[in-house]
Design a protein around this motif. Structure first.
Motif, PDB file in Angstrom:
ATOM      1  N   ASN A   1       0.840  -1.197   0.000  1.00 36.15           N
ATOM      2  CA  ASN A   1       0.000   0.000   0.000  1.00 36.15           C
ATOM      3  C   ASN A   1       0.882   1.256   0.000  1.00 36.15           C
ATOM      4  O   ASN A   1       2.108   1.180  -0.005  1.00 36.15           O
ATOM      5  CB  ASN A   1      -0.965  -0.018   1.187  1.00 36.15           C
ATOM      6  CG  ASN A   1      -0.239  -0.059   2.520  1.00 36.15           C
ATOM      7  OD1 ASN A   1       0.902   0.336   2.600  1.00 36.15           O
ATOM      8  ND2 ASN A   1      -0.926  -0.522   3.549  1.00 36.15           N
ATOM      9  N   ILE A   2       0.278   2.423   0.024  1.00 33.25           N
ATOM     10  CA  ILE A   2       0.993   3.695  -0.070  1.00 33.25           C
ATOM     11  C   ILE A   2       1.906   3.907   1.132  1.00 33.25           C
ATOM     12  O   ILE A   2       3.020   4.407   0.992  1.00 33.25           O
ATOM     13  CB  ILE A   2      -0.013   4.851  -0.227  1.00 33.25           C
ATOM     14  CG1 ILE A   2      -0.700   4.728  -1.563  1.00 33.25           C
ATOM     15  CG2 ILE A   2       0.671   6.187  -0.063  1.00 33.25           C
ATOM     16  CD1 ILE A   2      -1.630   5.844  -1.906  1.00 33.25           C
ATOM     17  N   LYS A   3       1.460   3.512   2.300  1.00 31.24           N
ATOM     18  CA  LYS A   3       2.274   3.683   3.504  1.00 31.24           C
ATOM     19  C   LYS A   3       3.578   2.892   3.392  1.00 31.24           C
ATOM     20  O   LYS A   3       4.652   3.402   3.712  1.00 31.24           O
ATOM     21  CB  LYS A   3       1.488   3.248   4.737  1.00 31.24           C
ATOM     22  CG  LYS A   3       2.198   3.511   6.024  1.00 31.24           C
ATOM     23  CD  LYS A   3       1.329   3.143   7.211  1.00 31.24           C
ATOM     24  CE  LYS A   3       2.096   3.459   8.472  1.00 31.24           C
ATOM     25  NZ  LYS A   3       1.360   3.158   9.672  1.00 31.24           N
ATOM     26  N   ASP A   4       3.497   1.673   2.914  1.00 26.30           N
ATOM     27  CA  ASP A   4       4.701   0.852   2.736  1.00 26.30           C
ATOM     28  C   ASP A   4       5.607   1.441   1.655  1.00 26.30           C
ATOM     29  O   ASP A   4       6.829   1.426   1.782  1.00 26.30           O
ATOM     30  CB  ASP A   4       4.309  -0.585   2.372  1.00 26.30           C
ATOM     31  CG  ASP A   4       3.612  -1.307   3.515  1.00 26.30           C
ATOM     32  OD1 ASP A   4       3.813  -0.893   4.678  1.00 26.30           O
ATOM     33  OD2 ASP A   4       2.866  -2.257   3.231  1.00 26.30           O
ATOM     34  N   THR A   5       5.018   1.969   0.618  1.00 23.64           N
ATOM     35  CA  THR A   5       5.797   2.584  -0.458  1.00 23.64           C
ATOM     36  C   THR A   5       6.537   3.817   0.055  1.00 23.64           C
ATOM     37  O   THR A   5       7.711   4.028  -0.264  1.00 23.64           O
ATOM     38  CB  THR A   5       4.872   2.977  -1.625  1.00 23.64           C
ATOM     39  OG1 THR A   5       4.139   1.838  -2.049  1.00 23.64           O
ATOM     40  CG2 THR A   5       5.663   3.530  -2.787  1.00 23.64           C
ATOM     41  N   MET A   6       5.871   4.629   0.860  1.00 21.48           N
ATOM     42  CA  MET A   6       6.512   5.829   1.419  1.00 21.48           C
ATOM     43  C   MET A   6       7.649   5.449   2.358  1.00 21.48           C
ATOM     44  O   MET A   6       8.698   6.098   2.360  1.00 21.48           O
ATOM     45  CB  MET A   6       5.485   6.703   2.150  1.00 21.48           C
ATOM     46  CG  MET A   6       4.475   7.363   1.226  1.00 21.48           C
ATOM     47  SD  MET A   6       5.224   8.401  -0.022  1.00 21.48           S
ATOM     48  CE  MET A   6       5.801   9.734   0.974  1.00 21.48           C
ATOM     49  N   GLU A   7       7.446   4.421   3.160  1.00 19.79           N
ATOM     50  CA  GLU A   7       8.499   3.956   4.070  1.00 19.79           C
ATOM     51  C   GLU A   7       9.706   3.474   3.274  1.00 19.79           C
ATOM     52  O   GLU A   7      10.846   3.725   3.648  1.00 19.79           O
ATOM     53  CB  GLU A   7       7.973   2.840   4.984  1.00 19.79           C
ATOM     54  CG  GLU A   7       7.075   3.316   6.092  1.00 19.79           C
ATOM     55  CD  GLU A   7       7.789   4.244   7.065  1.00 19.79           C
ATOM     56  OE1 GLU A   7       8.957   3.991   7.408  1.00 19.79           O
ATOM     57  OE2 GLU A   7       7.163   5.247   7.466  1.00 19.79           O
ATOM     58  N   ALA A   8       9.471   2.783   2.175  1.00 21.07           N
ATOM     59  CA  ALA A   8      10.568   2.270   1.347  1.00 21.07           C
ATOM     60  C   ALA A   8      11.276   3.401   0.606  1.00 21.07           C
ATOM     61  O   ALA A   8      12.479   3.326   0.326  1.00 21.07           O
ATOM     62  CB  ALA A   8      10.023   1.249   0.352  1.00 21.07           C
ATOM     63  N   ALA A   9      10.540   4.472   0.308  1.00 22.51           N
ATOM     64  CA  ALA A   9      11.114   5.584  -0.462  1.00 22.51           C
ATOM     65  C   ALA A   9      11.843   6.606   0.406  1.00 22.51           C
ATOM     66  O   ALA A   9      12.597   7.429  -0.118  1.00 22.51           O
ATOM     67  CB  ALA A   9      10.019   6.270  -1.260  1.00 22.51           C
ATOM     68  N   LYS A  10      11.649   6.577   1.718  1.00 25.47           N
ATOM     69  CA  LYS A  10      12.289   7.565   2.596  1.00 25.47           C
ATOM     70  C   LYS A  10      13.804   7.614   2.443  1.00 25.47           C
ATOM     71  O   LYS A  10      14.367   8.697   2.313  1.00 25.47           O
ATOM     72  CB  LYS A  10      11.902   7.320   4.050  1.00 25.47           C
ATOM     73  CG  LYS A  10      10.597   7.927   4.452  1.00 25.47           C
ATOM     74  CD  LYS A  10      10.353   7.752   5.928  1.00 25.47           C
ATOM     75  CE  LYS A  10       9.004   8.330   6.300  1.00 25.47           C
ATOM     76  NZ  LYS A  10       8.729   8.158   7.720  1.00 25.47           N
TER      77      LYS A  10
END
Length: 112
Positions: free
Chosen positions: A2-11
């Motif tokens: 989901n978007i939350k996991d994507t944002m965590e991976a992109a940090k």
């Protein structure tokens, strides 16, 4: 994913990109690869002063030698006398804000 996991991976990637951009800018300014407008204006001003002072020195030396003096004799003059000679041979039509700098530079150049 989901978007939350994507944002965590992109940090880490986003942080690295921002940090890299800051480092590149710092190196570029410190190394002189990026020039600001004020820096360029000061460089142009210094070039104008040096060029016009060289014209002044050439004219003053020509006059000095035509009067039958030696070049070495000019170096023995007082600073005030050299400044008066420099003032006399300033090129015509110079900007008022450059006048004093050109006179000072011409006088210093006449000393050598």
């Amino acid at each position: 994913m989901n978007i939350k996991d994507t944002m965590e991976a992109a940090k880490p990637i986003i942080g690295g990109a921002i940090g890299g951009a800051v480092v590149v800018l710092a190196v570029a300014f410190a190394g002189g690869f990026v020039v600001t407008t004020s820096t360029m204006n000061e460089t142009v001003r210094e070039a104008r002063v040096m060029t016009l002072a060289e014209v002044c020195v050439g004219r003053a030396n020509e006059y000095w030698l035509a009067e039958g003096n030696t070049a070495e004799g000019l170096s023995g003059w007082r600073n005030e006398d050299r400044a008066e000679l420099a003032e006399q041979f300033l090129p015509a039509g110079i900007d008022a804000d450059l006048h004093e700098d050109i006179t000072d530079t011409c006088g210093r150049m006449l000393r050598t």
